[in-house]
Design a protein around this motif. Structure first.
Motif, PDB file in Angstrom:
ATOM      1  N   MET A   1       0.849  -1.189   0.000  1.00  0.00           N
ATOM      2  CA  MET A   1       0.000   0.000   0.000  1.00  0.00           C
ATOM      3  C   MET A   1       0.887   1.242   0.000  1.00  0.00           C
ATOM      4  SD  MET A   1      -3.263   0.778   2.500  1.00  0.00           S
ATOM      5  CE  MET A   1      -2.367   1.214   3.995  1.00  0.00           C
ATOM      6  N   ARG A   2       0.500   2.240  -0.774  1.00  0.00           N
ATOM      7  CA  ARG A   2       1.227   3.510  -0.826  1.00  0.00           C
ATOM      8  C   ARG A   2       0.462   4.514   0.029  1.00  0.00           C
ATOM      9  NH1 ARG A   2       2.366   8.009  -4.827  1.00  0.00           N
ATOM     10  NH2 ARG A   2       4.626   8.312  -4.679  1.00  0.00           N
ATOM     11  N   THR A   3       1.096   4.978   1.100  1.00  0.00           N
ATOM     12  CA  THR A   3       0.412   5.826   2.066  1.00  0.00           C
ATOM     13  C   THR A   3       1.063   7.194   2.161  1.00  0.00           C
ATOM     14  OG1 THR A   3       1.756   5.142   3.961  1.00  0.00           O
ATOM     15  CG2 THR A   3      -0.156   3.773   3.431  1.00  0.00           C
ATOM     16  N   ALA A   4       0.248   8.189   2.492  1.00  0.00           N
ATOM     17  CA  ALA A   4       0.744   9.540   2.768  1.00  0.00           C
ATOM     18  C   ALA A   4       0.199   9.962   4.114  1.00  0.00           C
ATOM     19  CB  ALA A   4       0.301  10.519   1.685  1.00  0.00           C
ATOM     20  N   ILE A   5       1.082  10.351   5.022  1.00  0.00           N
ATOM     21  CA  ILE A   5       0.702  10.818   6.354  1.00  0.00           C
ATOM     22  C   ILE A   5       1.054  12.291   6.436  1.00  0.00           C
ATOM     23  CG2 ILE A   5       1.072  10.551   8.832  1.00  0.00           C
ATOM     24  CD1 ILE A   5       1.917   7.623   8.199  1.00  0.00           C
ATOM     25  N   LEU A   6       0.046  13.106   6.633  1.00  0.00           N
ATOM     26  CA  LEU A   6       0.260  14.553   6.719  1.00  0.00           C
ATOM     27  C   LEU A   6       0.573  14.867   8.169  1.00  0.00           C
ATOM     28  CD1 LEU A   6      -2.612  15.696   4.346  1.00  0.00           C
ATOM     29  CD2 LEU A   6      -0.294  14.902   3.800  1.00  0.00           C
ATOM     30  N   GLY A   7       1.836  14.853   8.464  1.00  0.00           N
ATOM     31  CA  GLY A   7       2.392  14.866   9.809  1.00  0.00           C
ATOM     32  C   GLY A   7       3.547  13.875   9.786  1.00  0.00           C
ATOM     33  N   ARG A  18       5.681   4.776  11.814  1.00  0.00           N
ATOM     34  CA  ARG A  18       6.498   3.604  12.171  1.00  0.00           C
ATOM     35  C   ARG A  18       5.774   2.307  11.829  1.00  0.00           C
ATOM     36  NH1 ARG A  18       8.418   6.860  16.507  1.00  0.00           N
ATOM     37  NH2 ARG A  18       6.556   6.461  17.745  1.00  0.00           N
ATOM     38  N   GLN A  19       4.515   2.233  12.197  1.00  0.00           N
ATOM     39  CA  GLN A  19       3.776   1.009  11.947  1.00  0.00           C
ATOM     40  C   GLN A  19       3.539   0.787  10.458  1.00  0.00           C
ATOM     41  OE1 GLN A  19       0.389   0.097  14.372  1.00  0.00           O
ATOM     42  NE2 GLN A  19       1.248   1.034  16.208  1.00  0.00           N
ATOM     43  N   SER A  20       3.347   1.861   9.715  1.00  0.00           N
ATOM     44  CA  SER A  20       3.155   1.732   8.274  1.00  0.00           C
ATOM     45  C   SER A  20       4.410   1.177   7.606  1.00  0.00           C
ATOM     46  CB  SER A  20       2.791   3.099   7.680  1.00  0.00           C
ATOM     47  OG  SER A  20       2.594   3.015   6.290  1.00  0.00           O
ATOM     48  N   VAL A  21       5.564   1.686   8.008  1.00  0.00           N
ATOM     49  CA  VAL A  21       6.835   1.167   7.475  1.00  0.00           C
ATOM     50  C   VAL A  21       7.020  -0.289   7.868  1.00  0.00           C
ATOM     51  CG1 VAL A  21       9.345   1.362   7.637  1.00  0.00           C
ATOM     52  CG2 VAL A  21       7.952   3.419   7.365  1.00  0.00           C
ATOM     53  N   THR A  27       5.738   4.476   2.552  1.00  0.00           N
ATOM     54  CA  THR A  27       5.166   5.484   3.450  1.00  0.00           C
ATOM     55  C   THR A  27       5.799   6.847   3.211  1.00  0.00           C
ATOM     56  OG1 THR A  27       4.833   3.752   5.107  1.00  0.00           O
ATOM     57  CG2 THR A  27       4.717   6.042   5.857  1.00  0.00           C
ATOM     58  N   HIS A  28       4.954   7.807   2.866  1.00  0.00           N
ATOM     59  CA  HIS A  28       5.391   9.180   2.652  1.00  0.00           C
ATOM     60  C   HIS A  28       4.833  10.045   3.783  1.00  0.00           C
ATOM     61  CE1 HIS A  28       6.693   8.641  -1.638  1.00  0.00           C
ATOM     62  NE2 HIS A  28       5.941   7.565  -1.471  1.00  0.00           N
ATOM     63  N   VAL A  29       5.652  10.926   4.330  1.00  0.00           N
ATOM     64  CA  VAL A  29       5.175  11.860   5.341  1.00  0.00           C
ATOM     65  C   VAL A  29       5.496  13.277   4.893  1.00  0.00           C
ATOM     66  CG1 VAL A  29       5.489  10.179   7.191  1.00  0.00           C
ATOM     67  CG2 VAL A  29       7.282  11.853   6.752  1.00  0.00           C
ATOM     68  N   LEU A  30       4.582  14.177   5.183  1.00  0.00           N
ATOM     69  CA  LEU A  30       4.794  15.581   4.888  1.00  0.00           C
ATOM     70  C   LEU A  30       4.748  16.343   6.195  1.00  0.00           C
ATOM     71  CD1 LEU A  30       3.847  17.662   1.957  1.00  0.00           C
ATOM     72  CD2 LEU A  30       2.928  18.487   4.132  1.00  0.00           C
ATOM     73  N   ALA A  65      -3.858   5.361   0.501  1.00  0.00           N
ATOM     74  CA  ALA A  65      -4.393   5.908   1.746  1.00  0.00           C
ATOM     75  C   ALA A  65      -3.689   7.208   2.096  1.00  0.00           C
ATOM     76  CB  ALA A  65      -4.223   4.905   2.890  1.00  0.00           C
ATOM     77  N   VAL A  66      -4.480   8.186   2.523  1.00  0.00           N
ATOM     78  CA  VAL A  66      -3.968   9.442   3.066  1.00  0.00           C
ATOM     79  C   VAL A  66      -4.529   9.587   4.471  1.00  0.00           C
ATOM     80  CG1 VAL A  66      -3.976  11.959   2.888  1.00  0.00           C
ATOM     81  CG2 VAL A  66      -3.781  10.562   0.816  1.00  0.00           C
ATOM     82  N   VAL A  67      -3.678   9.977   5.415  1.00  0.00           N
ATOM     83  CA  VAL A  67      -4.106  10.227   6.788  1.00  0.00           C
ATOM     84  C   VAL A  67      -3.711  11.648   7.159  1.00  0.00           C
ATOM     85  CG1 VAL A  67      -3.958   9.533   9.206  1.00  0.00           C
ATOM     86  CG2 VAL A  67      -3.773   7.797   7.392  1.00  0.00           C
TER      87      VAL A  67
END
Length: 327
Positions: A1-7, A18-21, A27-30, A65-67
């Protein structure tokens, strides 16, 4: 899954990253990273969300997924403008503070909400926190629609908690001596380990779970909870219990902040930590044993320094003065 966490650098968002990795997701974070760096293994896009939708330009391509954890309505709107069309699933971390009433135990997601802030209105103070989260919810439900999971967590606790609320109690009880406690005549306690909440958010995103769900732990009466805390801590000192009304007269704050007895709530908040979480439990929300959260939080508190200046709780001088009044 390709995820983006805004934070991705603070308490919850860092744990989620951490859990996504660890789950093998790309896992991408901004995040600005002004006070901390994200966990290892993520793709870090350093940006300031005050720069508008263009701040998210580095998050290219499609996302499963985006969070978003923001409390700022303009950040929520700009993120949706930039990414909603490229996201298969969108999670907003909202809050149980969106509800207009906190005196009804067992209330579910259908409860009346606060009036929202105006669109794009920044939060001027934490007094507007609940109203701001309502506006964020409206933005997400309008623009992400059937792809949206609006999660309303209650109190999140565990190692790394920057609020010092729950952590005050394992830290204080581990020091022994005479400890001041509220009677908590009407108070209840309901919280969730941040690691369990992050696991739930990730599980919900993986499964494509949508809708609005409260997310919190088991609700228990204050007195029963304190009894369990004392057992877990092996406390061998003396507890001194004060009436809630007397504590209020002495200027002791409930819930959080300096010179507070955190987590405890006064009359009128019987439902604040007694919300129904049936929907989230059906979607897979699980809670680890309190003993594990307690031990891990105490270990973290000890590493930070038990005598450090705290954001929540009584300092030793205030507690001694209050105990002297009580004899």
């Amino acid at each position: 899954m390709r995820t983006a966490i805004l934070g991705g650098t603070a308490f919850l968002s860092a744990e989620l990253a951490r859990q996504s990795v660890d789950a093998g997701h790309e896992t991408h974070v901004l995040a600005r990273g002004s006070t901390a760096s994200p966990p290892q293994g993520v793709h870090w896009h350093r940006a300031d969300r005050e720069d508008g939708p263009d701040a998210l330009a580095a998050l290219e391509g499609e996302y499963d997924a985006v969070v978003d954890v923001t409390r700022q309505p303009h950040h929520a709107a700009w993120a949706l403008e930039a990414l909603a069309d490229r996201a298969a699933h969108w999670t907003l971390v909202s809050s149980c503070s969106v509800y207009a009433r906190h005196d009804v135990p067992g209330a579910d997601e259908s409860g009346q909400l606060l009036e929202p802030l105006a669109p794009l209105q920044p939060v001027a103070s934490m007094e507007e926190y609940g109203q701001a989260k309502v506006r964020c919810e409206l933005e997400v439900l309008e623009k992400a629609g059937e792809r949206a999971h609006v999660s309303r967590p209650g109190l999140l606790v565990g190692p790394g908690d920057p609020s010092d609320r729950f952590g005050y109690w394992p830290a204080r009880l581990s020091c022994g001596g005479r400890v001041l406690l509220p009677r908590g005549e009407t108070s209840r306690v309901q919280y969730l380990d941040v690691r369990d909440y992050a696991a739930f958010l990730l599980k919900a995103a993986e499964a494509g779970a949508t809708g609005i769900m409260n997310a919190a732990g088991t609700s228990r009466p204050w007195a029963a909870e304190v009894t369990e805390w004392l057992r877990l801590s092996g406390f061998d000192g003396e507890t001194v219990t004060a009436e809630d009304s007397w504590l209020a007269e002495q200027g002791v704050e409930p819930w959080a902040g300096p010179d507070s007895l955190p987590v405890w709530l006064p009359a009128g908040y019987e439902g604040f930590m007694a919300r129904s979480t049936a929907a989230a439990e059906t979607a897979g929300l699980c809670q680890r044993p309190l003993s594990e959260t307690w031990a891990d939080t105490l270990e973290w508190e000890q590493a930070q320094g038990l005598d450090r200046e705290r954001k929540a709780g009584l300092n030793s001088g205030t507690e001694e003065r209050l105990l002297a009044h009580l004899g």
